[in-house]
Design an enzyme around this catalytic site. Sequence first.
Site, PDB file in Angstrom:
ATOM      1  N   HIS A  84     -19.951   9.354  -1.553  1.00  0.00           N
ATOM      2  CA  HIS A  84     -19.906   8.016  -0.936  1.00  0.00           C
ATOM      3  C   HIS A  84     -20.705   7.961   0.361  1.00  0.00           C
ATOM      4  CE1 HIS A  84     -16.926   5.857  -3.524  1.00  0.00           C
ATOM      5  NE2 HIS A  84     -16.663   7.093  -3.881  1.00  0.00           N
ATOM      6  N   THR A  85     -21.516   8.951   0.596  1.00  0.00           N
ATOM      7  CA  THR A  85     -22.380   8.949   1.781  1.00  0.00           C
ATOM      8  C   THR A  85     -23.663   8.174   1.528  1.00  0.00           C
ATOM      9  OG1 THR A  85     -23.221  11.083   1.022  1.00  0.00           O
ATOM     10  CG2 THR A  85     -21.531  11.121   2.732  1.00  0.00           C
ATOM     11  N   ASP A  86     -24.068   8.018   0.271  1.00  0.00           N
ATOM     12  CA  ASP A  86     -25.400   7.470   0.013  1.00  0.00           C
ATOM     13  C   ASP A  86     -25.531   6.028   0.486  1.00  0.00           C
ATOM     14  OD1 ASP A  86     -23.710   6.646  -2.055  1.00  0.00           O
ATOM     15  OD2 ASP A  86     -25.209   6.925  -3.629  1.00  0.00           O
ATOM     16  N   ALA A 145     -17.196  10.400 -16.835  1.00  0.00           N
ATOM     17  CA  ALA A 145     -16.729  11.672 -16.285  1.00  0.00           C
ATOM     18  C   ALA A 145     -17.233  11.922 -14.877  1.00  0.00           C
ATOM     19  CB  ALA A 145     -17.166  12.822 -17.201  1.00  0.00           C
ATOM     20  N   ASP A 181     -27.686   8.931  -7.446  1.00  0.00           N
ATOM     21  CA  ASP A 181     -27.651   9.315  -8.852  1.00  0.00           C
ATOM     22  C   ASP A 181     -29.043   9.265  -9.477  1.00  0.00           C
ATOM     23  OD1 ASP A 181     -24.970   9.501  -8.416  1.00  0.00           O
ATOM     24  OD2 ASP A 181     -24.438   7.702  -9.541  1.00  0.00           O
TER      25      ASP A 181
END
Length: 392
Positions: A36-38, A133, A182
């Site tokens: 959750h840093t991106d 996943a 991602d």
Amino acid sequence: MNQALQRGSEYFSSQFGGAPDGLWSAPGRVNLIGEHTDYNEGFAFPLAIDKRTTVAARAREDRLLRVASSAFPGVVEANLDALTPDALTGWAAYPLGVAWAMSRAAAGDGGASSGARLTGMDLALTSNVPAGAGLSSSAAVECAVAVALNDLWGLGLDRQELARIGQLAENKVVGAPTGIMDQSASLLGEPDHGILLDCQNLLTESVALGFAAAGAGLLVIDTRTSHSHADGGYASRRRSCEDGARAMGVGSLRALGPEDLPRAADLLDEKTYRRVRHIITENQRVLDTVAALRGSGAAAIGPFLNASHVSMRDDFEISTPELDLAVASAQELGAIGARMTGGGFGGAAIALVRNDDAGRVAGGIARSFARAGYTAPAIFPVTASGGARRDL
């Protein structure tokens, strides 16, 4: 032709007849650390994995887009001239969203697509990236389609531009407010390397993992609990981060370091403070992990992985009982380090284990799940692999 390519080619023929013009593929990813840093313009450290989505593609002479996926029934059709974010739904929003975003990039001004350059396409998707996943099966689809369209449309976009296109598709078409990590991992991966991603300026650096030299590897523990980044949980975490940055007087939480935590504790309500604390400390853990890999090797990064999970469990509150059990079991069984990975609210954990211990650790985790009455997890090794490419 290897098995994955043969499967992709045969599936294309079954849906559209004849042979494709080519086959392209892109990997899923595991985020070693930096969760959750991106979207907070911070640091992340993902790696591409040896599970891939393949797209078999063939150009058409008209403007029709047809997409099929072996995971879903039927063929979805759309016209390039009628592609709009609000007209795309379901699984096809991922590949068609990429086509929409790339048509905007081809226009050069964010307007309508250039009819002279872009033709319709038949696209057939097959994959062995587990969905739901936390291994970014969605980015694997987006990036495989992006490299295929980039080649067949002759757009000449570089990997960073393709990553932004994948992110735009996910944000505007799918409706998931994700960052760019991602897609960057899926496009830029290298064997036995992780990708240090600076999400503020999108600079990337390939960092040797040295797992093989250390006699270690990654186990993925897929808890088989589903999650969706497009639901309220992910979006609410992002809003909390934005609220915290605004209250602290900065453009993003990237501007803050551990030394700012006391001031944050004074200014912010308790929940927002914990969200902010996770991002600040997670950014530091990414940098510490890279430094440890370079200075001491893979065996030294365990404490950072373990601390990351505690932060996600307690401060960001995105873990689940299944994920917590997977991590705790791996640690008790002697893993070098373990943490949940991905957006949270289900999905997978990872454990860095010595190769000699992998079977014992996997068996022990499976027994822990059975004792707890949980669905049996899928546990499998992954290796750091190359990014998106044309295969045939």
